[in-house]
Write a protein that holds these residues in place. Sequence first.
Motif, PDB file in Angstrom:
ATOM      1  N   VAL A  24       0.866  -1.181   0.000  1.00 50.98           N
ATOM      2  CA  VAL A  24       0.000   0.000   0.000  1.00 50.98           C
ATOM      3  C   VAL A  24       0.900   1.228   0.000  1.00 50.98           C
ATOM      4  O   VAL A  24       1.635   1.466   0.958  1.00 50.98           O
ATOM      5  N   THR A  30      -6.110   2.830  -0.982  1.00 50.77           N
ATOM      6  CA  THR A  30      -6.100   1.463  -1.484  1.00 50.77           C
ATOM      7  C   THR A  30      -7.278   0.714  -0.897  1.00 50.77           C
ATOM      8  O   THR A  30      -7.431   0.639   0.327  1.00 50.77           O
ATOM      9  N   LEU A 181      -5.494   2.382   3.853  1.00 58.28           N
ATOM     10  CA  LEU A 181      -5.989   1.071   3.431  1.00 58.28           C
ATOM     11  C   LEU A 181      -7.391   0.907   3.998  1.00 58.28           C
ATOM     12  O   LEU A 181      -7.601   1.040   5.199  1.00 58.28           O
ATOM     13  N   HIS A 196      -6.355   2.563  -5.872  1.00 57.74           N
ATOM     14  CA  HIS A 196      -5.815   1.235  -6.172  1.00 57.74           C
ATOM     15  C   HIS A 196      -6.668   0.191  -5.451  1.00 57.74           C
ATOM     16  O   HIS A 196      -7.339   0.482  -4.464  1.00 57.74           O
ATOM     17  N   GLN A 208      -4.236  -7.061  -8.148  1.00 58.48           N
ATOM     18  CA  GLN A 208      -4.088  -5.744  -7.547  1.00 58.48           C
ATOM     19  C   GLN A 208      -3.663  -4.772  -8.646  1.00 58.48           C
ATOM     20  O   GLN A 208      -3.096  -5.157  -9.664  1.00 58.48           O
TER      21      GLN A 208
END
Length: 313
Positions: A24, A30, A181, A196, A208
């Motif tokens: 990350v 993310t 995250l 992402h 990913q």
Amino acid sequence: MIEVEGLTQVFGDKTVVDDFSFTVQPGGVTGMLGPNGAGKSTTMRMIVGLDRPVRGSVRVNGRDFRLSTTPLRDLGALLDPTALHPGRAGRVHLQALAATNGISRSRVDEVLDLTGMAEAASRRVGTYSLGMRQRLGIAAALLGDPQTLVLDEPVNGLDPDGVHWVRELMKHLAAEGRTVLVSSHLMSEMALTADHLVVMGRGRLITQGPVAEVIAQATQSDVLVHSPESDRLAAALSGIGATSRTAPDGALLVTNVTAAQVGELAASLSIPLHELTPQQGSLEDAFLALTKDDQEYVAGGMPSDATRNGAQR
């Protein structure tokens, strides 16, 4: 930055996380996606040091977070908003966290204001709704003004205004260069929030990458075409390797070709176009396609009339 390498966790005879690796990066949001039972929450617990992996390692900003002497300043986490003492006031809960981490009481007031919990801060947590507990949990995660944030389903229980607030908060924190995250089952929200994605199933990494790339790899892109000469256009498109199918309203849905190619071909044949729109699959479509073989809990479908009638007798 969060660096996860070869993370493995086993409970009894079940491997919950299996050789899972991802990174990350700071400066973006993310999103961690996966079906129920995929291992998302277990992975987050290992990142923050609440569970010890059987194998593998986790580094937060270059080191093992369990060795941190200032944990709330290094990483803020929201994993379980219900894990609060019901008889303790929200403000007292935050003051206790602040006192054990060398954080001033003025910072408690700041995060209460930031999360919209100032007026309810003197009430006992046991009287809070789920959305209020979520806000208090986010306040606790922000208490140390950390560089890294790990949030497990932070919008669960929030109303639309609260969901919008969390989305904008995460974007703002990422824009400041922090590492964010977040996990969520709301695909539409992740499509609006994340830069992402990390997609996992049955404890393993599926894929990913940037959101657009993940969607593109898992879904089919179409070009929507409205034309009064759709039959002639479809025949011409087949000559350049494109595939066309007709929508219920008579429009063409064309694959294996770009919108520019369709437009150029139509122009060369003097075929009028009333609409020419590229269509990309949704994140939900991509998620379902990527995880179709990794659903641990699969519903049996809609009940039949016979089943419903039997239940009514």
